[in-house]
Design a protein around this motif. Sequence first.
Motif, PDB file in Angstrom:
ATOM      1  N   TYR A 113     108.694 -20.299 140.651  1.00  0.00           N
ATOM      2  CA  TYR A 113     109.696 -20.038 139.433  1.00  0.00           C
ATOM      3  C   TYR A 113     108.854 -19.360 138.449  1.00  0.00           C
ATOM      4  N   ASP A 114     109.603 -18.576 137.778  1.00  0.00           N
ATOM      5  CA  ASP A 114     108.491 -17.725 136.582  1.00  0.00           C
ATOM      6  C   ASP A 114     108.764 -18.918 135.332  1.00  0.00           C
ATOM      7  N   ALA A 115     108.172 -18.362 134.184  1.00  0.00           N
ATOM      8  CA  ALA A 115     108.018 -18.990 133.120  1.00  0.00           C
ATOM      9  C   ALA A 115     109.454 -19.626 132.487  1.00  0.00           C
ATOM     10  N   ASN A 116     110.436 -18.663 132.816  1.00  0.00           N
ATOM     11  CA  ASN A 116     111.754 -19.308 132.198  1.00  0.00           C
ATOM     12  C   ASN A 116     112.495 -20.180 133.339  1.00  0.00           C
ATOM     13  N   LYS A 118     113.271 -19.355 136.407  1.00  0.00           N
ATOM     14  CA  LYS A 118     114.057 -18.683 137.222  1.00  0.00           C
ATOM     15  C   LYS A 118     113.516 -18.787 138.508  1.00  0.00           C
ATOM     16  N   ILE A 120     112.123 -17.172 141.798  1.00  0.00           N
ATOM     17  CA  ILE A 120     111.773 -15.869 142.187  1.00  0.00           C
ATOM     18  C   ILE A 120     111.197 -15.695 143.675  1.00  0.00           C
ATOM     19  N   ASN A 121     110.856 -16.884 144.352  1.00  0.00           N
ATOM     20  CA  ASN A 121     110.322 -16.811 145.746  1.00  0.00           C
ATOM     21  C   ASN A 121     110.914 -17.971 146.295  1.00  0.00           C
ATOM     22  N   LEU A 131     101.952 -16.545 141.526  1.00  0.00           N
ATOM     23  CA  LEU A 131     102.898 -16.930 140.249  1.00  0.00           C
ATOM     24  C   LEU A 131     102.683 -16.071 139.250  1.00  0.00           C
ATOM     25  N   PRO A 132     103.694 -15.629 138.472  1.00  0.00           N
ATOM     26  CA  PRO A 132     103.572 -14.853 137.254  1.00  0.00           C
ATOM     27  C   PRO A 132     103.174 -15.851 136.179  1.00  0.00           C
ATOM     28  N   GLY A 135     104.351 -19.398 135.414  1.00  0.00           N
ATOM     29  CA  GLY A 135     105.198 -19.872 136.459  1.00  0.00           C
ATOM     30  C   GLY A 135     104.651 -21.380 137.023  1.00  0.00           C
TER      31      GLY A 135
END
Length: 290
Positions: A113-116, A118, A120-121, A131-132, A135
């Motif tokens: 998940y990203d920082a928000n 969401k 993502i993978n 991870l971003p 994340g």
Amino acid sequence: MPPIRFLRFAAQTTALLAALWLTSCQTPPAEPPPAPAEAAKRTGLYEWKGQGKSITSIKINVDEQIATLYNGDDEIGWTYVATGITSFPTPTGEFKIIEKVQDKVSNLYGKGYDANGKLINSDFKQGRDLLPPGGRFEAAKMTYFMRLTNDGVGMHIGPIPRPGRRASHGCIRLPSKFAGTIYQNVTLGTPVTIVGSGPDYATYLKQSNAKSKANAAKLAAAKKKAADAAQKAEEATALEPDDPNGPGPDVTTGATAPGTATITTLPAPASVTAPPVAPEEVRPAEPGLQ
């Protein structure tokens, strides 16, 4: 009847009688064996006939995607499974259950998940994917885990999207409503035989080591790419030393931040004092005007 014709007739009659006698002595042909009964068509995802019995061995066929459960020589149940896909095969060979963990989670696979928050993978793997910033990694559940190898192959609850088809990353997925029955009826040391199209364990380990090196290289490249992108973004937003939009001096030290313009504060203009106004003279009222 002339002697020659008599002898010929007698010979033909003898031959015919001999043929009839030989035919009567032959064993009648055996009846063809009955056609083998068709195997009962499997219905559902599993079947359990082992009430009150333990599972003493398990045989998994990766080509059929079926696990058969035995008590001694008696089959006491079966279940569809989902073993490793071609690029992540399940090893074949002779194994034993070496660990049981009811509420295990994977330390490799899960969701990213990203920082928000969401997703993502949905197929995130530690050591391969990045991870971003900010994340988080959510580990995949491996409930009713029964380990077969030290590097992580085992049986556990998992989705079986198409019964009869491979679907996992190497583990043996079990139906959620039946995995607990298997877990409760096996012990450490229970033998598990895996047969079918797939690498033996030695070949599997070589393939896994090669994939680990490739994953490490992929992760290193992703980290470098992210670092380069962050540096370019920082350079793109950096201000020139004489840019008036830069921050002012540090109020605590008076120093100006490196790379920022120095802003000179001009003194406030001196205040101008207005001349004093003379008080107005008040005269007494004249008589007769009150």
